[in-house]
Design an enzyme around this catalytic site. Structure first.
Site, PDB file in Angstrom:
ATOM      1  N   CYS A  37       0.894  62.049 -21.235  1.00  0.00           N
ATOM      2  CA  CYS A  37       1.804  62.650 -22.700  1.00  0.00           C
ATOM      3  C   CYS A  37       1.489  62.877 -23.775  1.00  0.00           C
ATOM      4  O   CYS A  37       1.796  63.631 -24.408  1.00  0.00           O
ATOM      5  CB  CYS A  37       1.973  60.717 -22.663  1.00  0.00           C
ATOM      6  SG  CYS A  37       0.704  59.700 -22.609  1.00  0.00           S
ATOM      7  N   GLU A  56       6.866  53.980 -25.594  1.00  0.00           N
ATOM      8  CA  GLU A  56       5.510  55.167 -24.941  1.00  0.00           C
ATOM      9  C   GLU A  56       6.132  56.551 -24.287  1.00  0.00           C
ATOM     10  O   GLU A  56       6.254  56.146 -22.967  1.00  0.00           O
ATOM     11  CB  GLU A  56       4.182  54.308 -24.470  1.00  0.00           C
ATOM     12  CG  GLU A  56       3.488  53.676 -25.517  1.00  0.00           C
ATOM     13  CD  GLU A  56       2.781  53.785 -26.351  1.00  0.00           C
ATOM     14  OE1 GLU A  56       2.771  55.176 -26.752  1.00  0.00           O
ATOM     15  OE2 GLU A  56       2.464  52.863 -26.965  1.00  0.00           O
ATOM     16  N   GLU A  79       8.528  68.921 -22.736  1.00  0.00           N
ATOM     17  CA  GLU A  79       7.104  68.452 -22.293  1.00  0.00           C
ATOM     18  C   GLU A  79       7.423  69.270 -21.179  1.00  0.00           C
ATOM     19  O   GLU A  79       8.802  69.003 -19.755  1.00  0.00           O
ATOM     20  CB  GLU A  79       8.103  67.017 -22.476  1.00  0.00           C
ATOM     21  CG  GLU A  79       6.446  66.285 -21.765  1.00  0.00           C
ATOM     22  CD  GLU A  79       6.755  64.854 -21.880  1.00  0.00           C
ATOM     23  OE1 GLU A  79       7.312  64.151 -21.803  1.00  0.00           O
ATOM     24  OE2 GLU A  79       5.457  64.448 -21.809  1.00  0.00           O
ATOM     25  N   LYS A  87       6.370  46.756 -13.085  1.00  0.00           N
ATOM     26  CA  LYS A  87       6.723  47.876 -12.179  1.00  0.00           C
ATOM     27  C   LYS A  87       6.533  48.766 -11.947  1.00  0.00           C
ATOM     28  O   LYS A  87       6.601  49.445 -13.559  1.00  0.00           O
ATOM     29  CB  LYS A  87       8.262  48.201 -12.295  1.00  0.00           C
ATOM     30  CG  LYS A  87       9.785  48.305 -11.364  1.00  0.00           C
ATOM     31  CD  LYS A  87       8.893  49.390 -10.807  1.00  0.00           C
ATOM     32  CE  LYS A  87       9.670  50.820 -11.216  1.00  0.00           C
ATOM     33  NZ  LYS A  87       9.299  52.084 -10.817  1.00  0.00           N
TER      34      LYS A  87
END
Ligand code: NAD
Length: 504
Positions: free
Chosen positions: A291, A257, A388, A183
Site C-alpha cells: 500500500c 488503512e 494504484e 476475516k
C-alpha cells in the site's frame, strides 16, 4: 554458464503439515463452515494447497457471540499483566514456528521466501512482543487514565501481507483487552489458520480470537454485525468507503488503512547507489503489492537519464521465479484477477503515451507473473500516476525545484507514505514537513517498526496502526460510556440499555 546463472535453492515444503481442508476457528475450535468451501492455490503454479471454509452470516453470528462471551467472562476480567503473558507466548511461538510460517506464506501468497522469512515473520513476532509489553501499561497509551477496551473488534485484512496484517490487527486489540473476529483475504487464509493453531498451542482462552474465512460478503457480515464495537479494516479505498458508510451512525469505533500512491523523491545531491536500491525496494519489494509502495518516482531532471540507466541495469539483475527459492527477488502475482488489473493499467500507460520498459525476465509457464516494468515520460494526469497499480510497475516523473517536487508529490488523492533522497538534512526536513503523507522515509524506504505509527491522509484512510497510537485506537476513555446494544450484557453481567444508533 553466465555469471548471473545460479543453481536453484528452493526452501523445502516438508516443514509444513498442512491439512487438506481447513474449518473456521470459532470459540477455540476448528469447525465446519455453512457455506461451500473454496480452494486456496499457489499463485506460482496454480496448484491447490488446501480447501478453506466459507463463513456464512450464521457462522459470523457464532464467532461474534463467542468473542462476546470471551470478552465478558474472561478477557475483560483478566489483568493486563496476564493478557501480556499470552501475547509474549504467542510471540515466542511465532518465532519457534517462523520457518513454517514463512514457507506457508510464500506458498499461498507468492512472495519470495527471503521476504517472508526476513521481513514478514520477524515483524509479526516483533508486533506481538511490542504490544505484549503494553498490555499492563494502558494508562500511558494516550486514551486517558484507566482506559477501557471497546469490546469485540471486527477486523478485515487484505492479501498482500497476510500474517503481518493479522499481527497489526490482533496484537494491539488483545493488548488493549478486546476480543477479536478476524476475516483474512480469500486468496491468503492459510497463515491465519496456522496462527489459529498457534493460539491453541498458547492456550489462549476460547473465543478471544475467532477467524472466519470467506470472501467480501463474510467481511461485510463482520463489520456490519450489531455486536461488534470496533471495526478495523485494511484494504482498498473503494471497500473502505463502503465500510465507512455501513458503520456511520452505529457508534462503532473505526480505523481504515487504505490504498496509496507514494512519491519517492530523488534530488540531484542524493547518494545515487543507495537511491537506486531504495527505488527498487520501494516498488519491487513484494511484487509492488504494498500500500505504501514508492510507485511514483519523482527524479530531479538533471539526473533523470543517469538514474533511469542505472535503474534498468539493476532491474536486469533481479531474479523472477519460484517464491520458495532463496535466490528469488520477484515472486508471483497473488491472483489472476490482480494480474489482469496490472496488465490493464500498464496498457493504459502505453496508450496514454508513456514509454514502457520491461526487464528481460524468463516468465514461468504456469502461474501469475509480471516482470518489473518502468514507465518514463509519465505526466501527473496519467492514470498510471494517479491510480494504484499494486504491482511491479514504476511511473517516473521529473521535477526541477523542491517546490515542484512537493507540488507533484502531493498531487494525488492518497497520502500514505513518501520517500526523500538527498544529502542535505535541512532539505529533507523542509520537504518532509510539506508532504501530505502519514509516513515519510528519508534515504531509505519501506522500513517498519512496531513502535512507529503508520496510517494515511485523504483517501488513504484514517486512524493509525503501530505505536501507542495504534493501541489507543482499541481503547475508549473511562469517561466515554460503552456502546449500547439491545440485549447485551456488560462485563459485570448487567444488561446494557439500547440507545439510538447502538446497532447497525
Ligand atoms: P479489498 O478491499 O478488495 O479486500 C480487502 C479485504 O476486504 C478482503 O479480506 C476482502 O475479502 C474484504 N472485503 C471485500 N469487500 C468487502 C466488503 N464489502 N465489506 C467488508 N469486507 C470486504 O483489497 P485487496 O485487493 O485485498 O487489498 C489491496 C488493497 O489494500 C490495496 O488498495 C492496498 O493499498 C490496500 N492496503 C492498505 C494497507 C494500509 O495499511 N493502508 C495495507 C495493505 C493493503
Amino acid at each position: 554458464m553466465g555469471f548471473l546463472d545460479y543453481a536453484p535453492a528452493p526452501e523445502s515444503r516438508s516443514i509444513l503439515a498442512l491439512k487438506d481442508e481447513y474449518g473456521l476457528f470459532i470459540d477455540g475450535e476448528f469447525v465446519e463452515g455453512r457455506g461451500a468451501s473454496f480452494a486456496t492455490i499457489s499463485p506460482a503454479d496454480e496448484s491447490r494447497i488446501a480447501m478453506i471454509a466459507h463463513a456464512s452470516d450464521e457462522d459470523v453470528d457464532l464467532a461474534v457471540a463467542a468473542a462476546r462471551r470471551a470478552y465478558t467472562k474472561v478477557w475483560s476480567k483478566m489483568s493486563g499483566r496476564d493478557r501480556g503473558k499470552y501475547l509474549f507466548r504467542i510471540a515466542r511461538l511465532v518465532q519457534e514456528r517462523a520457518r513454517e510460517l514463512a514457507v506457508a506464506e510464500s506458498l499461498d501468497n507468492g512472495k519470495p521466501i527471503k521476504e517472508s522469512r526476513d521481513v514478514d515473520v520477524p515483524l509479526v513476532a516483533s508486533w506481538f512482543f511490542y504490544y505484549a509489553g503494553w498490555a499492563d501499561k494502558l494508562d500511558y497509551a494516550g486514551a486517558g487514565p484507566n482506559p477501557q477496551a471497546h469490546g469485540v473488534a471486527g477486523q478485515v485484512i487484505p492479501w498482500n501481507f497476510p500474517l503481518l496484517m493479522l499481527a497489526w490487527k490482533v496484537a494491539p486489540a488483545l493488548a488493549a483487552g478486546n476480543t477479536v473476529v478476524l476475516k483474512p483475504a480469500e486468496t491468503t487464509s492459510l497463515t491465519a489458520l496456522i496462527f489459529a493453531e498457534i493460539l491453541q498451542q498458547a492456550d489462549l482462552p476460547a473465543g478471544v480470537v475467532n477467524i472466519v474465512t470467506g470472501a467480501g460478503a463474510t467481511g461485510a457480515a463482520v463489520v456490519r454485525h450489531p455486536d461488534v464495537d470496533k471495526v478495523a479494516f485494511t484494504g482498498s479505498t473503494a471497500v473502505g468507503r463502503e465500510i465507512a458508510r455501513a458503520v456511520a451512525g452505529t457508534g462503532k469505533a473505526l480505523t481504515l488503512e487504505l490504498g496509496g500512491k507514494a512519491a519517492n523523491i530523488v534530488f540531484d545531491d542524493a547518494p545515487i547507489d543507495q537511491a537506486i536500491e531504495g527505488i527498487v525496494n520501494g516498488i519491487f519489494f513484494n511484487q509492488g503489492h504494498v500500500c505504501c509502495a514508492g510507485s511514483r518516482l519523482l527524479v530531479q531532471e538533471s539526473i533523470h537519464d543517469e538514474v533511469i540507466d542505472r535503474l534498468k541495469e539493476r532491474l536486469s539483475t533481479l531474479r523472477l521465479g519460484d517464491p520458495l527459492d532463496k535466490n528469488t527477488d520477484i515472486g508471483a502475482i497473488n491472483s489472476a484477477e490482480q494480474l489482469a488489473r496490472i496488465r490493464e493499467l500498464s496498457q493504459v500507460g502505453e496508450d496514454e503515451g508513456a514509454e514502457r520498459w520491461t526487464a528481460d525476465c524468463v516468465i514461468p509457464d504456469k502461474g501469475f507473473w509480471f516482470a518489473p516494468t518502468i514507465f518514463t515520460g509519465v505526466e501527473a494526469s496519467h492514470r498510471i500516476a494517479r491510480e494504484e497499480v499494486f504491482g511491479p510497475v514504476l511511473s517516473v516523473l521529473t521535477f526541477r525545484t523542491p517546490a515542484e517536487a512537493i507540488a507533484k508529490a502531493n498531487n494525488t488523492p492518497y497520502g500514505l507514505s513518501a520517500g526523500i533522497w538527498s544529502d542535505k538534512g535541512s532539505r529533507i526536513l523542509a520537504v518532509a514537513d510539506q508532504l501530505r503523507a502519514g509516513v515519510v522515509w528519508a534515504n531509505t524506504f519501506n522500513r517498519f517498526d512496531p513502535s512507529s505509527p503508520f496510517g494515511g491522509y485523504k483517501e488513504s484512510g484514517y486512524g493509525r496502526e503501530g505505536g501507542k497510537q495504534g493501541l489507543a485506537a482499541y481503547l475508549r476513555p473511562a469517561s466515554a460510556a460503552p456502546r449500547a446494544v439491545a440485549g447485551r450484557t456488560d462485563a459485570k453481567g448487567e444488561a446494557v440499555a439500547a440507545k439510538k444508533g447502538g446497532a447497525a
